[in-house]
Design an enzyme around this catalytic site. Structure first.
Site, mmCIF file in Angstrom:
data_model
loop_
_atom_site.group_PDB
_atom_site.id
_atom_site.type_symbol
_atom_site.label_atom_id
_atom_site.label_comp_id
_atom_site.label_asym_id
_atom_site.label_seq_id
_atom_site.Cartn_x
_atom_site.Cartn_y
_atom_site.Cartn_z
ATOM 1 N N GLN A 107 0.621 -1.401 0.334
ATOM 2 C CA GLN A 107 0.008 0.217 -0.168
ATOM 3 C C GLN A 107 0.670 1.077 0.333
ATOM 4 O OE1 GLN A 107 -3.543 -0.286 2.912
ATOM 5 N NE2 GLN A 107 -2.043 -1.631 4.097
ATOM 6 N N ASN A 108 2.413 1.067 0.160
ATOM 7 C CA ASN A 108 2.323 2.037 0.831
ATOM 8 C C ASN A 108 3.585 2.281 -0.944
ATOM 9 O OD1 ASN A 108 3.101 1.365 2.870
ATOM 10 N ND2 ASN A 108 5.219 0.213 3.081
ATOM 11 N N ASP A 110 5.786 5.010 -0.777
ATOM 12 C CA ASP A 110 7.587 5.798 -0.950
ATOM 13 C C ASP A 110 8.438 5.009 -1.598
ATOM 14 O OD1 ASP A 110 7.784 2.888 0.024
ATOM 15 O OD2 ASP A 110 7.424 4.103 2.257
ATOM 16 N N HIS A 125 -1.648 1.060 -4.347
ATOM 17 C CA HIS A 125 -1.742 2.305 -3.925
ATOM 18 C C HIS A 125 -1.440 3.380 -4.478
ATOM 19 C CE1 HIS A 125 -4.249 1.785 -0.032
ATOM 20 N NE2 HIS A 125 -5.031 1.126 -1.093
ATOM 21 N N CYS A 133 -1.261 8.789 -17.172
ATOM 22 C CA CYS A 133 -2.180 8.687 -17.172
ATOM 23 C C CYS A 133 -3.687 8.826 -16.633
ATOM 24 C CB CYS A 133 -1.836 8.722 -18.367
ATOM 25 S SG CYS A 133 -3.661 8.880 -19.640
ATOM 26 N N CYS A 163 -1.830 9.199 -25.223
ATOM 27 C CA CYS A 163 -2.841 9.474 -25.738
ATOM 28 C C CYS A 163 -3.063 10.642 -25.430
ATOM 29 C CB CYS A 163 -3.639 8.443 -24.844
ATOM 30 S SG CYS A 163 -4.042 8.795 -23.197
ATOM 31 N N GLY A 200 3.314 -4.585 8.890
ATOM 32 C CA GLY A 200 2.813 -3.202 9.729
ATOM 33 C C GLY A 200 1.211 -2.239 8.525
ATOM 34 N N THR A 201 0.589 -3.167 8.723
ATOM 35 C CA THR A 201 -0.584 -2.949 7.549
ATOM 36 C C THR A 201 -1.942 -2.727 9.191
ATOM 37 O OG1 THR A 201 -2.099 -2.368 6.101
ATOM 38 C CG2 THR A 201 -1.376 -4.294 6.529
ATOM 39 N N SER A 202 -2.710 -1.659 9.621
ATOM 40 C CA SER A 202 -3.692 -1.837 10.176
ATOM 41 C C SER A 202 -5.556 -2.409 9.739
ATOM 42 C CB SER A 202 -4.345 -0.154 10.242
ATOM 43 O OG SER A 202 -4.552 0.540 9.186
HETATM 44 P P1 NAD Z 1 -2.024 2.329 8.887
HETATM 45 O O1 NAD Z 1 -1.611 3.721 8.658
HETATM 46 O O2 NAD Z 1 -3.023 2.160 8.827
HETATM 47 O O3 NAD Z 1 -1.090 1.412 9.898
HETATM 48 C C1 NAD Z 1 0.086 0.914 10.400
HETATM 49 C C2 NAD Z 1 -0.064 -0.115 11.103
HETATM 50 O O4 NAD Z 1 1.461 -0.401 11.259
HETATM 51 C C3 NAD Z 1 -1.163 0.435 12.120
HETATM 52 O O5 NAD Z 1 -1.306 -1.423 12.699
HETATM 53 C C4 NAD Z 1 0.200 1.281 13.062
HETATM 54 O O6 NAD Z 1 0.528 0.059 14.508
HETATM 55 C C5 NAD Z 1 1.792 -0.460 12.126
HETATM 56 N N1 NAD Z 1 3.464 0.066 12.888
HETATM 57 C C6 NAD Z 1 4.029 1.620 12.549
HETATM 58 N N2 NAD Z 1 4.997 1.198 12.765
HETATM 59 C C7 NAD Z 1 5.277 0.040 13.089
HETATM 60 C C8 NAD Z 1 6.204 -0.901 12.635
HETATM 61 N N3 NAD Z 1 7.819 -0.753 12.744
HETATM 62 N N4 NAD Z 1 6.735 -2.362 12.638
HETATM 63 C C9 NAD Z 1 5.225 -2.694 12.871
HETATM 64 N N5 NAD Z 1 4.088 -2.409 12.442
HETATM 65 C C10 NAD Z 1 3.903 -1.000 12.675
HETATM 66 O O7 NAD Z 1 -1.407 2.054 7.091
HETATM 67 P P2 NAD Z 1 -2.439 1.280 6.711
HETATM 68 O O8 NAD Z 1 -2.526 -0.037 6.403
HETATM 69 O O9 NAD Z 1 -0.553 1.576 5.015
HETATM 70 O O10 NAD Z 1 -2.800 2.331 5.340
HETATM 71 C C11 NAD Z 1 -2.309 3.594 5.559
HETATM 72 C C12 NAD Z 1 -2.060 4.379 4.082
HETATM 73 O O11 NAD Z 1 -1.930 5.341 3.775
HETATM 74 C C13 NAD Z 1 -2.149 3.535 2.696
HETATM 75 O O12 NAD Z 1 -2.811 3.356 1.987
HETATM 76 C C14 NAD Z 1 -0.918 3.955 2.298
HETATM 77 O O13 NAD Z 1 -0.957 4.110 0.956
HETATM 78 C C15 NAD Z 1 -0.709 5.543 2.688
HETATM 79 N N6 NAD Z 1 0.137 5.824 3.474
HETATM 80 C C16 NAD Z 1 1.336 5.247 2.802
HETATM 81 C C17 NAD Z 1 2.769 5.880 3.521
HETATM 82 C C18 NAD Z 1 4.330 5.112 2.767
HETATM 83 O O14 NAD Z 1 4.466 5.348 1.728
HETATM 84 N N7 NAD Z 1 5.042 4.917 3.724
HETATM 85 C C19 NAD Z 1 2.363 6.527 4.878
HETATM 86 C C20 NAD Z 1 1.891 6.648 5.597
HETATM 87 C C21 NAD Z 1 0.119 6.622 4.369
#
Ligand code: NAD
Length: 263
Positions: A107-108, A110, A125, A133, A163, A200-202
């Site tokens: 989802q990142n 970065d 994402h 585009c 396009c 590392g995702t909620s």
């Molecule tokens: P989120 O912020 O909803 O959840 C992050 C989860 O990771 C939390 O549960 C937190 O407790 C946990 N966490 C934080 N640091 C950690 C670590 N070091 N090790 C393990 N767990 C850790 O993130 P999400 O679920 O990815 O959803 C957020 C949305 O925002 C995504 O869709 C993403 O596209 C975007 N986003 C991306 C970035 C990035 O590219 N780095 C940063 C912020 C948000």
């Protein structure tokens, strides 16, 4: 904890097609804050969340104004471009090199998995370092466009070289559909995998959060292991979607698992 790390390493070694799903928590140890963790951007500033919901609407209403705002307002790109992969990203690269891990669906936005050296990454994402585009989904490196010059000449938005459609950031904004090529490829990976490592995702952002649930539905029909690594429990933990939960930092746990696999 040690027992769970050994178990994860053993199951990874025995898997035929493992994939990783990653979220913002993967990158907090690279200095990029997540959204919903205790120090998340939105946890601290709920207004930022409300504003983020406007981006796609703004683009659809007035692409030129969207671009001017992106180029003249505060940019995340600067912060993200100096970020470096952390040991968690590198551990996933090591697992890919063993042939066990086949793909990272992230989802990142970065680009840190790619920077670390992961070969097969699906940016669910989008990617902050690409343009896309709006009409044909072609991706472009921003360096192919002289954006400051287009701004100076009042010629924004940039247009697609294939396009002539309007370009936006590749980043998928709220209320924007996941690009069909990435959505389809991610579904195929979920369909194929027999082990899913969720890092590392909620797991609260949809449709991404559907992917582990789709994998869990396959458990009745075939072998499927879902392992979750996160700093705190999530709905996947609470609803029993993950087979087990390893609590801790991905930058600590993943290198330990990769180290065990190597042994
Ligand atoms: P989120 O912020 O909803 O959840 C992050 C989860 O990771 C939390 O549960 C937190 O407790 C946990 N966490 C934080 N640091 C950690 C670590 N070091 N090790 C393990 N767990 C850790 O993130 P999400 O679920 O990815 O959803 C957020 C949305 O925002 C995504 O869709 C993403 O596209 C975007 N986003 C991306 C970035 C990035 O590219 N780095 C940063 C912020 C948000």
């Amino acid at each position: 904890m040690d027992e769970l790390i050994f178990k994860a390493a053993r199951q990874l070694s025995q898997s035929k097609y493992a994939i990783a799903l990653t979220g913002a928590g993967m990158s907090t140890e690279s200095g990029i804050p997540d959204f919903r963790g205790p120090n998340g951007v939105w946890t601290k500033n709920p207004d930022a969340e409300r504003q983020a919901y406007q981006s796609y609407y703004k683009f659809q209403q007035d692409p030129k104004a969207y671009w001017i705002e992106r180029m003249t307002g505060l940019s995340w790109l600067k912060d993200f471009s100096s970020a470096r992969p952390n040991p968690g990203h590198l551990a996933l690269v090591a697992l890919e090199k063993t042939g066990i891990l086949k793909c990272v669906v992230t989802q990142n936005i970065d680009n840190l998995h790619q920077k670390a050296g992961s070969q097969r990454v699906l940016d669910y994402h989008g990617n902050l370092f690409l343009l896309r585009c709006y009409h044909c989904d072609a991706r472009f490196d921003p360096s192919e466009y002289d954006l400051p010059e287009l701004l100076a000449r009042d010629e924004l938005p940039p247009c697609c070289k294939k396009c002539n459609g309007v370009l936006k950031s590749d980043v998928v904004h709220f209320n924007e559909a996941i690009p069909p090529d990435v959505a389809q490829a991610s579904l195929e990976e979920v369909e194929r995998c027999d082990l899913m490592l969720i890092c590392g995702t909620s797991a609260t952002v949809y449709p991404f959060a559907m992917l582990p649930r789709m994998a869990a539905e396959k458990k009745d029909k075939r072998k499927m292991t879902i392992i979750e690594i996160n700093a705190e429990p999530t709905p996947l933990t609470r609803e029993g979607i993950s087979d087990y939960f390893i609590e801790g930092k991905t930058g600590v746990i993943l290198p330990r698992i990769a180290g065990e696999v190597k042994k």
